[in-house]
Design a protein around this motif. Structure first.
Motif, PDB file in Angstrom:
ATOM      1  N   ILE A  30       0.858  -1.186   0.000  1.00 50.54           N
ATOM      2  CA  ILE A  30       0.000   0.000   0.000  1.00 50.54           C
ATOM      3  C   ILE A  30       0.893   1.234   0.000  1.00 50.54           C
ATOM      4  CG2 ILE A  30      -1.742   1.332   1.252  1.00 50.54           C
ATOM      5  CD1 ILE A  30      -2.760  -1.330   2.408  1.00 50.54           C
ATOM      6  N   PRO A  31       0.799   2.085  -1.011  1.00 51.74           N
ATOM      7  CA  PRO A  31       1.661   3.270  -1.079  1.00 51.74           C
ATOM      8  C   PRO A  31       1.487   4.180   0.140  1.00 51.74           C
ATOM      9  CG  PRO A  31       0.502   2.951  -3.162  1.00 51.74           C
ATOM     10  CD  PRO A  31      -0.099   1.992  -2.169  1.00 51.74           C
ATOM     11  N   GLY A  32       2.622   4.603   0.704  1.00 53.81           N
ATOM     12  CA  GLY A  32       2.611   5.571   1.789  1.00 53.81           C
ATOM     13  C   GLY A  32       2.399   5.016   3.178  1.00 53.81           C
ATOM     14  N   VAL A  33       2.221   3.701   3.331  1.00 50.73           N
ATOM     15  CA  VAL A  33       1.970   3.138   4.664  1.00 50.73           C
ATOM     16  C   VAL A  33       3.231   3.247   5.511  1.00 50.73           C
ATOM     17  CG1 VAL A  33       1.597   1.004   5.953  1.00 50.73           C
ATOM     18  CG2 VAL A  33       0.117   1.568   4.062  1.00 50.73           C
ATOM     19  N   VAL A 124      -8.253  16.472  -9.467  1.00 48.19           N
ATOM     20  CA  VAL A 124      -6.983  16.385  -8.735  1.00 48.19           C
ATOM     21  C   VAL A 124      -6.947  15.118  -7.888  1.00 48.19           C
ATOM     22  CG1 VAL A 124      -5.583  17.468  -6.923  1.00 48.19           C
ATOM     23  CG2 VAL A 124      -6.623  18.871  -8.712  1.00 48.19           C
ATOM     24  N   ILE A 125      -7.975  14.911  -7.090  1.00 52.04           N
ATOM     25  CA  ILE A 125      -8.002  13.744  -6.191  1.00 52.04           C
ATOM     26  C   ILE A 125      -8.108  12.456  -7.001  1.00 52.04           C
ATOM     27  CG2 ILE A 125      -9.290  12.614  -4.338  1.00 52.04           C
ATOM     28  CD1 ILE A 125      -7.673  15.065  -3.470  1.00 52.04           C
ATOM     29  N   GLY A 126      -8.876  12.478  -8.085  1.00 58.23           N
ATOM     30  CA  GLY A 126      -8.983  11.299  -8.941  1.00 58.23           C
ATOM     31  C   GLY A 126      -7.624  10.924  -9.529  1.00 58.23           C
ATOM     32  N   GLY A 127      -6.838  11.919  -9.920  1.00 59.09           N
ATOM     33  CA  GLY A 127      -5.503  11.660 -10.440  1.00 59.09           C
ATOM     34  C   GLY A 127      -4.587  11.054  -9.389  1.00 59.09           C
ATOM     35  N   VAL A 128      -4.667  11.571  -8.172  1.00 56.23           N
ATOM     36  CA  VAL A 128      -3.866  11.026  -7.070  1.00 56.23           C
ATOM     37  C   VAL A 128      -4.303   9.586  -6.789  1.00 56.23           C
ATOM     38  CG1 VAL A 128      -3.373  11.218  -4.595  1.00 56.23           C
ATOM     39  CG2 VAL A 128      -3.369  13.272  -6.037  1.00 56.23           C
ATOM     40  N   ALA A 129      -5.610   9.342  -6.751  1.00 55.80           N
ATOM     41  CA  ALA A 129      -6.123   7.992  -6.493  1.00 55.80           C
ATOM     42  C   ALA A 129      -5.675   7.022  -7.583  1.00 55.80           C
ATOM     43  CB  ALA A 129      -7.654   8.020  -6.394  1.00 55.80           C
ATOM     44  N   LYS A 134      -2.191   2.492  -9.217  1.00 55.61           N
ATOM     45  CA  LYS A 134      -1.167   1.889 -10.077  1.00 55.61           C
ATOM     46  C   LYS A 134       0.035   1.440  -9.254  1.00 55.61           C
ATOM     47  CE  LYS A 134      -2.434   4.381 -14.250  1.00 55.61           C
ATOM     48  NZ  LYS A 134      -2.112   5.477 -15.160  1.00 55.61           N
ATOM     49  N   GLN A 135       0.455   2.259  -8.288  1.00 56.07           N
ATOM     50  CA  GLN A 135       1.578   1.890  -7.424  1.00 56.07           C
ATOM     51  C   GLN A 135       1.241   0.642  -6.613  1.00 56.07           C
ATOM     52  OE1 GLN A 135       2.519   5.316  -5.022  1.00 56.07           O
ATOM     53  NE2 GLN A 135       3.489   6.407  -6.717  1.00 56.07           N
ATOM     54  N   PHE A 136      -0.003   0.569  -6.096  1.00 55.80           N
ATOM     55  CA  PHE A 136      -0.431  -0.589  -5.315  1.00 55.80           C
ATOM     56  C   PHE A 136      -0.324  -1.860  -6.148  1.00 55.80           C
ATOM     57  CE2 PHE A 136      -3.838  -3.598  -4.435  1.00 55.80           C
ATOM     58  CZ  PHE A 136      -3.521  -3.968  -3.144  1.00 55.80           C
ATOM     59  N   THR A 138       1.402  -2.414  -8.926  1.00 59.64           N
ATOM     60  CA  THR A 138       2.802  -2.687  -9.277  1.00 59.64           C
ATOM     61  C   THR A 138       3.520  -3.351  -8.108  1.00 59.64           C
ATOM     62  OG1 THR A 138       2.879  -0.843 -10.830  1.00 59.64           O
ATOM     63  CG2 THR A 138       4.994  -1.617  -9.978  1.00 59.64           C
ATOM     64  N   ASN A 139       3.315  -2.818  -6.898  1.00 62.44           N
ATOM     65  CA  ASN A 139       3.942  -3.390  -5.704  1.00 62.44           C
ATOM     66  C   ASN A 139       3.419  -4.802  -5.430  1.00 62.44           C
ATOM     67  OD1 ASN A 139       5.242  -0.953  -5.399  1.00 62.44           O
ATOM     68  ND2 ASN A 139       3.883  -0.206  -3.778  1.00 62.44           N
ATOM     69  N   LEU A 140       2.103  -5.015  -5.608  1.00 65.78           N
ATOM     70  CA  LEU A 140       1.517  -6.336  -5.368  1.00 65.78           C
ATOM     71  C   LEU A 140       2.054  -7.341  -6.382  1.00 65.78           C
ATOM     72  CD1 LEU A 140      -0.400  -8.152  -3.803  1.00 65.78           C
ATOM     73  CD2 LEU A 140      -2.284  -7.301  -5.253  1.00 65.78           C
ATOM     74  N   GLU A 141       2.188  -6.924  -7.640  1.00 65.84           N
ATOM     75  CA  GLU A 141       2.739  -7.825  -8.673  1.00 65.84           C
ATOM     76  C   GLU A 141       4.169  -8.231  -8.313  1.00 65.84           C
ATOM     77  OE1 GLU A 141       2.340 -10.188 -11.803  1.00 65.84           O
ATOM     78  OE2 GLU A 141       0.847  -8.616 -11.736  1.00 65.84           O
ATOM     79  N   LYS A 142       4.968  -7.296  -7.797  1.00 62.44           N
ATOM     80  CA  LYS A 142       6.340  -7.619  -7.392  1.00 62.44           C
ATOM     81  C   LYS A 142       6.338  -8.613  -6.229  1.00 62.44           C
ATOM     82  CE  LYS A 142       8.411  -3.293  -8.936  1.00 62.44           C
ATOM     83  NZ  LYS A 142       8.921  -1.965  -8.520  1.00 62.44           N
ATOM     84  N   GLU A 143       5.426  -8.431  -5.283  1.00 66.65           N
ATOM     85  CA  GLU A 143       5.313  -9.370  -4.150  1.00 66.65           C
ATOM     86  C   GLU A 143       4.951 -10.765  -4.647  1.00 66.65           C
ATOM     87  OE1 GLU A 143       5.523  -9.336  -0.672  1.00 66.65           O
ATOM     88  OE2 GLU A 143       6.490  -7.378  -0.787  1.00 66.65           O
ATOM     89  N   LEU A 144       4.037 -10.828  -5.608  1.00 67.19           N
ATOM     90  CA  LEU A 144       3.620 -12.122  -6.145  1.00 67.19           C
ATOM     91  C   LEU A 144       4.764 -12.789  -6.907  1.00 67.19           C
ATOM     92  CD1 LEU A 144       0.055 -11.064  -7.291  1.00 67.19           C
ATOM     93  CD2 LEU A 144       0.570 -12.789  -5.552  1.00 67.19           C
ATOM     94  N   GLU A 145       5.532 -12.010  -7.650  1.00 64.42           N
ATOM     95  CA  GLU A 145       6.663 -12.567  -8.401  1.00 64.42           C
ATOM     96  C   GLU A 145       7.756 -13.086  -7.471  1.00 64.42           C
ATOM     97  OE1 GLU A 145       6.218  -9.588 -12.259  1.00 64.42           O
ATOM     98  OE2 GLU A 145       7.966  -9.419 -10.989  1.00 64.42           O
ATOM     99  N   ALA A 146       7.924 -12.424  -6.326  1.00 64.89           N
ATOM    100  CA  ALA A 146       8.985 -12.800  -5.389  1.00 64.89           C
ATOM    101  C   ALA A 146       8.642 -14.021  -4.558  1.00 64.89           C
ATOM    102  CB  ALA A 146       9.294 -11.615  -4.466  1.00 64.89           C
ATOM    103  N   SER A 147       7.365 -14.405  -4.538  1.00 61.02           N
ATOM    104  CA  SER A 147       6.977 -15.534  -3.674  1.00 61.02           C
ATOM    105  C   SER A 147       6.930 -16.837  -4.439  1.00 61.02           C
ATOM    106  CB  SER A 147       5.624 -15.276  -3.033  1.00 61.02           C
ATOM    107  OG  SER A 147       4.616 -15.105  -4.002  1.00 61.02           O
TER     108      SER A 147
END
Length: 147
Positions: A30-33, A124-129, A134-136, A138-147
């Motif tokens: 999760i981005p920013g946690v 503005v908020i829609g763009g941030v969301a 997308k970051q979430f 991308t990060n989840l895909e990397k976690e899945l690839e690493a496991s």
């Protein structure tokens, strides 16, 4: 604000479900946690630091998983507070098998914003969301690839 989207991940529904239900994995993807702690079977407290364009602040609050159907779907209820505004959201997440090695994760929900966040406007908020989503994934895909 409506939140919708979907992403196909290269993993089985059971593997995606396992990652989405793991507190340590969620804290990494999760981005920013900055903190994510389980406080009950399906409840968490969190702190997020978001710095993206005009959205710059620390958010703290609660996350709750409800209406859980294992390996198929759940509803994520989010309540976050910050100096720049508060957010309350309910987002239904569905896992749909695409093949034995791919899963579509779709989400659909609504977020209620208050304070300065509400004043920034949907664009503005829609763009941030969208960027955070997308970051979430991308990060989840990397976690899945690493496991």
């Amino acid at each position: 604000m409506q939140l919708t989207g979907k992403q196909v991940l290269n993993a089985s529904p059971s593997k995606v479900w396992e990652k989405l239900m793991d507190t340590n994995t969620l804290a990494r993807v999760i981005p920013g946690v900055t903190t994510l702690e389980r406080t009950g079977e399906n409840s968490f407290v969190s702190t997020l630091q978001i710095k993206m364009g005009p959205v710059n602040g620390s958010f703290s609050g609660n996350l709750q998983l409800e209406e859980i159907t294992e390996q198929k779907n759940f509803t994520l209820k989010v309540q976050q507070n910050s100096k720049i505004g508060n957010t309350n959201a309910a987002i239904k997440v569905d896992l749909i098998p695409v093949s034995s090695t791919q899963t579509e994760v779709s989400f659909d929900g609504d977020a209620q914003l208050s304070g300065l966040l509400a004043g920034m406007g949907q664009r503005v908020i829609g763009g941030v969301a969208n960027t955070l989503t997308k970051q979430f994934f991308t990060n989840l895909e990397k976690e899945l690839e690493a496991s």
